[in-house]
Design an enzyme around this catalytic site. Structure first.
Site, PDB file in Angstrom:
ATOM      1  N   HIS A   1       0.836  -1.200   0.000  1.00 27.23           N
ATOM      2  CA  HIS A   1       0.000   0.000   0.000  1.00 27.23           C
ATOM      3  C   HIS A   1       0.869   1.248   0.000  1.00 27.23           C
ATOM      4  O   HIS A   1       1.883   1.302   0.680  1.00 27.23           O
ATOM      5  CB  HIS A   1      -0.897   0.009   1.238  1.00 27.23           C
ATOM      6  CG  HIS A   1      -2.070   0.925   1.113  1.00 27.23           C
ATOM      7  ND1 HIS A   1      -3.257   0.537   0.519  1.00 27.23           N
ATOM      8  CD2 HIS A   1      -2.245   2.211   1.470  1.00 27.23           C
ATOM      9  CE1 HIS A   1      -4.106   1.541   0.533  1.00 27.23           C
ATOM     10  NE2 HIS A   1      -3.512   2.584   1.096  1.00 27.23           N
TER      11      HIS A   1
ATOM     12  N   ASP B   1     -13.528   3.842   9.024  1.00 29.03           N
ATOM     13  CA  ASP B   1     -12.629   4.661   8.210  1.00 29.03           C
ATOM     14  C   ASP B   1     -13.392   5.394   7.117  1.00 29.03           C
ATOM     15  O   ASP B   1     -13.082   6.548   6.794  1.00 29.03           O
ATOM     16  CB  ASP B   1     -11.521   3.810   7.594  1.00 29.03           C
ATOM     17  CG  ASP B   1     -10.597   4.653   6.730  1.00 29.03           C
ATOM     18  OD1 ASP B   1      -9.979   5.576   7.283  1.00 29.03           O
ATOM     19  OD2 ASP B   1     -10.516   4.414   5.516  1.00 29.03           O
TER      20      ASP B   1
ATOM     21  N   ARG C   1     -12.808  13.893   7.517  1.00 31.14           N
ATOM     22  CA  ARG C   1     -11.479  14.531   7.518  1.00 31.14           C
ATOM     23  C   ARG C   1     -11.295  15.351   6.265  1.00 31.14           C
ATOM     24  O   ARG C   1     -10.754  16.472   6.297  1.00 31.14           O
ATOM     25  CB  ARG C   1     -10.386  13.460   7.621  1.00 31.14           C
ATOM     26  CG  ARG C   1     -10.271  12.857   9.007  1.00 31.14           C
ATOM     27  CD  ARG C   1      -9.437  11.587   8.977  1.00 31.14           C
ATOM     28  NE  ARG C   1      -8.081  11.836   8.508  1.00 31.14           N
ATOM     29  CZ  ARG C   1      -7.317  10.932   7.887  1.00 31.14           C
ATOM     30  NH1 ARG C   1      -7.789   9.715   7.659  1.00 31.14           N
ATOM     31  NH2 ARG C   1      -6.108  11.236   7.506  1.00 31.14           N
TER      32      ARG C   1
ATOM     33  N   SER D   1      -5.993   5.094   9.632  1.00 31.48           N
ATOM     34  CA  SER D   1      -6.821   4.909   8.429  1.00 31.48           C
ATOM     35  C   SER D   1      -6.230   3.816   7.541  1.00 31.48           C
ATOM     36  O   SER D   1      -6.920   2.865   7.136  1.00 31.48           O
ATOM     37  CB  SER D   1      -6.897   6.241   7.674  1.00 31.48           C
ATOM     38  OG  SER D   1      -7.438   6.065   6.391  1.00 31.48           O
TER      39      SER D   1
ATOM     40  N   LYS E   1      -7.444  -0.655   7.511  1.00 27.60           N
ATOM     41  CA  LYS E   1      -7.863  -1.376   6.310  1.00 27.60           C
ATOM     42  C   LYS E   1      -6.951  -2.572   6.046  1.00 27.60           C
ATOM     43  O   LYS E   1      -7.403  -3.643   5.645  1.00 27.60           O
ATOM     44  CB  LYS E   1      -7.868  -0.421   5.105  1.00 27.60           C
ATOM     45  CG  LYS E   1      -9.032   0.569   5.170  1.00 27.60           C
ATOM     46  CD  LYS E   1      -8.985   1.596   4.058  1.00 27.60           C
ATOM     47  CE  LYS E   1      -8.013   2.717   4.372  1.00 27.60           C
ATOM     48  NZ  LYS E   1      -8.184   3.934   3.573  1.00 27.60           N
TER      49      LYS E   1
END
Ligand code: URA
Ligand code: CA
Length: 440
Positions: free
Chosen positions: A81, A159, A166, A181, A185
């Protein structure tokens, strides 16, 4: 739970208890806490921070706000990621290469956000399907070694709510909130091995190297506490990583690389991330060994064949692997030159990302529809010499209005110097629970 009291505790800079943090995540996921109270707490967290224990607790509570998957894929499941970048097409290069080497990649990707692009949008630009059932997803990883999907609604729903708030309340740039966040995930998606690409520079989510390093350490710490094998690499985002920025043209660059027709920074960073992914997946013993395997998969064409298989399994148009040139096509194709002569000293990469959004390659609002054809190819990097006769980039636009807007944004994002300038650094460091190691 007395929510105003929780907000007040954080307002005065006090650490929240595990119970308070759990109530926050649960209330965000099930809608029982109104947005204005959630938003007030987010701002208090943005201003006063969270310690390591609070951040880890928040992450776990957000992960557990929905489904927790345990992907059984006949091997060590791994995921990669990035914190978000421009021209950042590493997934489409390294996922097929790693799978060709035997890794099992169960990858969860995002859509473009703000100035950054998203793998899900790029995949959809060639007709790929990015929502699979859990069973389809796992079967595909078992059978071909890789699958890439978007975040499902049942994964870390806290999230979803908090991220949207946000975005609307200027509280995205908070280290604990970013770490929670991303990692919520990743923990919910359940892979054992996770490689994070934490960007550094003018297009990164954290404005300084120190901020990126702290973010990397925080995410590695969270993963370690949760019993996962997490490595974070710090990589450069002081200029677009690949030269192609958009959706279909980014897919083109990934295919050109897998066809062995181009090299450069995007390949270098993809190989580095991929080499750590092979170690996390227990395919290679060291990153050096992993990189050798990946280079072999590039050379013998098995990486390209794996991409073809991935596209086919997710119902996209695999013929683009044979004719990548069809991916660079838009109603208007035109070069852009800088008005002055000199060396490129600096690129405001965030602004360059917004230029691509202005062309229609990204969304200004959630409901905007992306134009898959548009974007631009940047021909120059920091340190290169330019003149008013040498194109800085080639723009792919849908109409004159967006073209003009993007042109001005790109020109405003480039600083030229009469003195020679150093090239930007690509690889900075690898962060593991054991410590920080410099990368060359
Ligand atoms: N990507 C995420 O998923 N969350 C953040 O907070 C930032 C980047
Ligand atoms: Ca489910």
């Amino acid at each position: 739970m007395d929510f105003p009291a929780i907000i007040a505790d954080k307002k005065y800079g006090r650490a929240l208890t595990d119970e308070q943090i759990s109530a926050f995540a649960k209330g965000a996921a099930d809608g029982s806490i109104p947005d204005y109270q959630l938003a007030a707490l987010l701002m208090a967290i943005r201003l006063n921070g969270m310690d390591e224990r609070e951040t880890a607790t928040l992450t776990m509570a957000m992960a557990q706000s929905g489904d927790m998957l345990h992907p059984d894929v006949g091997g060590v499941a791994v995921d990669k990621h990035s914190t978000g970048g421009v021209g950042d097409t590493t997934s489409l290069v390294l996922v097929p290469l790693c799978a060709a080497c035997g890794a099992k990649i169960a990858k969860m990707s995002g859509r473009g956000l703000g100035h950054t692009g998203g793998t899900v949008d790029k995949m959809e630009s060639i007709g790929m399907q990015t929502t699979l059932t859990e069973e389809e997803f796992l079967t595909q990883v078992q059978k071909i070694g890789c699958a890439i999907i978007g975040q499902s609604a049942d994964l870390a729903p806290a999230d979803k709510t908090l991220y949207a708030l946000r975005d609307a309340t200027a509280t995205v740039d908070s280290l604990p909130l970013i770490a929670a966040s991303i990692m919520s995930k990743k923990l919910a998606a359940g892979t054992d091995g996770i490689v994070l690409d934490v960007k550094v520079g003018s297009g990164a989510i954290m404005p300084t190297y120190e901020g990126s390093l702290e973010l990397a350490k925080a995410m590695v710490d969270i993963g370690h506490r949760a019993g996962r094998n997490v490595t974070a690499l710090l990589t450069g985002m002081n200029e677009p990583l690949g030269s192609h920025i958009g959706n279909r043209i980014e897919v083109k660059e990934a295919i050109d690389i897998l066809r062995g027709e181009c090299e450069g920074p995007l390949l270098i960073v993809s190989l580095k991330l991929g080499s750590y992914l092979l170690v996390a997946g227990k395919i290679a013993k060291t990153p050096e060994e992993g990189e050798k395997m990946l280079r072999q998969a590039l050379k013998d064409g098995s990486g390209l064949e794996k991409l073809r298989e991935l596209i086919r399994w997710q119902h996209g148009d695999e013929s683009v692997c044979d004719h990548p040139e069809v991916l660079a096509d838009a109603p208007i194709v035109t070069p852009l030159c800088l008005p002055e002569e000199g060396y490129i000293a600096h690129m405001n990469t965030t602004a360059l990302g917004y230029a691509s959004q202005a062309l229609g390659a990204g969304r200004r609002q959630k409901t905007d529809v992306i134009d898959p054809r548009v974007g631009y190819i940047m021909h120059k990097r920091v340190g290169d010499y330019v003149t008013p006769e040498t194109p800085l980039c080639t723009l792919y636009a849908k109409d004159e209005k967006t073209l003009e807007e993007a042109r001005n944004m790109i020109l405003g994002a480039i600083t030229v110097s009469k003195e020679p300038c150093e090239k930007e650094r690509l690889l900075y460091a690898a962060v593991t629970p054991e410590g920080v190691k410099e990368l060359k």
